[in-house]
Scaffold this motif. Structure first.
Motif, PDB file in Angstrom:
ATOM      1  N   PRO A 204       0.823  -1.232   0.000  1.00 26.80           N
ATOM      2  CA  PRO A 204       0.000   0.000   0.000  1.00 26.80           C
ATOM      3  C   PRO A 204       0.850   1.272   0.000  1.00 26.80           C
ATOM      4  N   GLN A 205       2.002   1.240   0.688  1.00 25.00           N
ATOM      5  CA  GLN A 205       2.872   2.417   0.690  1.00 25.00           C
ATOM      6  C   GLN A 205       3.526   2.627  -0.671  1.00 25.00           C
TER       7      GLN A 205
ATOM      8  N   LYS B  36      -2.821   4.310  -5.150  1.00 24.43           N
ATOM      9  CA  LYS B  36      -3.266   4.405  -6.543  1.00 24.43           C
ATOM     10  C   LYS B  36      -3.298   3.024  -7.183  1.00 24.43           C
ATOM     11  N   ALA B  37      -4.043   2.919  -8.282  1.00 20.85           N
ATOM     12  CA  ALA B  37      -4.119   1.652  -9.003  1.00 20.85           C
ATOM     13  C   ALA B  37      -2.762   1.327  -9.623  1.00 20.85           C
TER      14      ALA B  37
ATOM     15  N   LEU C 146       2.491  -8.525  -8.764  1.00 22.81           N
ATOM     16  CA  LEU C 146       2.481  -8.708  -7.317  1.00 22.81           C
ATOM     17  C   LEU C 146       3.516  -7.807  -6.650  1.00 22.81           C
ATOM     18  N   PHE C 147       4.728  -7.800  -7.171  1.00 22.33           N
ATOM     19  CA  PHE C 147       5.814  -7.025  -6.582  1.00 22.33           C
ATOM     20  C   PHE C 147       6.058  -5.774  -7.423  1.00 22.33           C
ATOM     21  N   ILE C 148       6.077  -4.610  -6.765  1.00 16.98           N
ATOM     22  CA  ILE C 148       6.202  -3.342  -7.485  1.00 16.98           C
ATOM     23  C   ILE C 148       7.310  -2.498  -6.858  1.00 16.98           C
ATOM     24  N   ASP C 149       7.787  -1.517  -7.636  1.00 18.77           N
ATOM     25  CA  ASP C 149       8.780  -0.578  -7.121  1.00 18.77           C
ATOM     26  C   ASP C 149       8.090   0.708  -6.659  1.00 18.77           C
ATOM     27  N   GLY C 150       8.886   1.742  -6.363  1.00 13.64           N
ATOM     28  CA  GLY C 150       8.320   2.977  -5.865  1.00 13.64           C
ATOM     29  C   GLY C 150       7.507   3.745  -6.879  1.00 13.64           C
TER      30      GLY C 150
END
Length: 355
Positions: free
Chosen positions: A248-249, A254-255, A266-270
């Motif tokens: 969430p951070q 945002k979507a 599933l895994f995202i960056d900043g």
């Protein structure tokens, strides 16, 4: 021996593919994707392989002028850049792939061997060429298969390099859990080690692939084949923390944009994007150094090898391991028995009174 970058520089300095070769490559890749469901990385490798052959064939025949030794990277000036040019210079359309004979393919493989390409790289190239020419024969575009009598290079039987269980613990403990990125990285490392994933399978995981309630992850492997792999309590714990606290951070409420296949990662960056394989590779190297492990001896694939080796050392059977790794053939999985046997021999030597 010239570096891989220097070898690529020579190939990239050659003239590009002609329109006929470009159409042949596109047709082959479209059919390979539709019929075999090959992964994007495999299709990209096939494209590079076929483009390299087409460029080299055009260069050798002098269509158009070839690079001179002076324009070659250091250490590459002896790699056939002064060879006598021959072939069929009338093929200005660049139709080299569809008309190549066995001699040209043999010469290209020999050139690559002298240029320092590994036997494994040349074996993959030959596999690509066989698929390409089999398709031309099926379509009636050729009457013969020029790869029919070409022998693949002998591949060394190398043992997978696995980390010890203590090194794995140090690597998993390296991320800073007080930051969302560190919490994400811990979850990724735990998941990769718990499930024996390939790095491409890990970074391409969609958000809906994980079922924490049932404790399984749905993985899409080579050839678009799906398999279910158990998560284990530790990886479930860290995945839950990542999903509840870090993701969430990172998404900032945002979507998250979808990946190329339309799935949400599933895994995202900043920046709310899926990580690349190269980015995760860099993370593993950084955390290995932080854990006191030589980064040169650690790779994302090493976590997969460690998963398999540690399971075998603790009594897992080969068939179960094959299913979890997603190997199409049991013979591929059997190499890990050599690793386990080596481990047992070391234990015997170390602890037996007559070792």
């Amino acid at each position: 021996m010239p570096s891989p970058a220097a070898r690529r520089q020579v190939i990239n300095a050659l003239p590009g593919c002609g329109p006929a070769d470009a159409r042949s490559i596109d047709a082959f890749l479209d059919a390979a994707w539709a019929e075999g469901g090959l992964a994007r990385a495999t299709l990209d490798s096939y494209r590079r392989d076929l483009q390299g052959l087409a460029r080299w064939a055009g260069w050798r025949a002098g269509q158009p002028a070839a690079p001179t030794p002076a324009s070659a990277p250091p250490g590459m000036d002896g790699l056939d850049l002064q060879d006598a040019r021959h072939g069929a210079p009338g093929r200005a359309s660049g139709n080299w792939l569809a008309t190549a004979d066995r001699g040209l393919l043999f010469d290209y493989l020999a050139w690559r061997a002298r240029a320092g390409y590994s036997p494994r790289s040349n074996a993959r190239l030959l596999s690509c060429l066989r698929a390409f020419y089999r398709q031309l024969v099926r379509r009636g575009a050729r009457a013969d298969d020029p790869t029919a009598l070409l022998e693949p290079p002998q591949l060394p039987r190398s043992l997978p390099k696995a980390l010890s269980e203590g090194q794995i613990e140090g690597l998993l403990d390296a991320p800073d859990l007080d930051t969302p990125l560190g919490l994400r990285d811990r979850a990724m490392l735990e998941l990769m080690y718990a499930c024996g994933l390939r790095v491409s399978e890990l970074v391409d995981l969609p958000a809906n692939a994980v079922n924490l309630r049932q404790g399984v992850v749905r993985v899409t492997g080579k050839g678009s084949k799906e398999r279910l792999v158990p998560l284990g309590e530790e990886s479930q714990h860290w995945l839950q923390r990542y999903l509840d606290q870090a993701r969430p951070q990172l998404s900032a409420g945002k979507a998250v944009p979808a990946m190329a296949d339309g799935q949400v990662p599933l895994f995202i960056d900043g920046k709310r994007r899926a990580l690349s394989r190269q980015a995760f590779w860099g993370l593993v190297k950084r955390y290995a150094a932080a854990a006191g492990i030589d980064p040169a001896k650690v790779s994302p694939h090493g976590l997969r090898h460690s998963f398999a080796t540690h399971l075998l050392n603790r009594g897992a059977d080969l068939r179960s391991l094959q299913l979890m790794l997603g190997h199409s053939s049991l013979s591929t999985t059997q190499i890990y028995t050599l690793v386990a046997r080596q481990h047992l021999q070391q234990l015997h030597t170390k602890h037996h009174p007559r070792g």
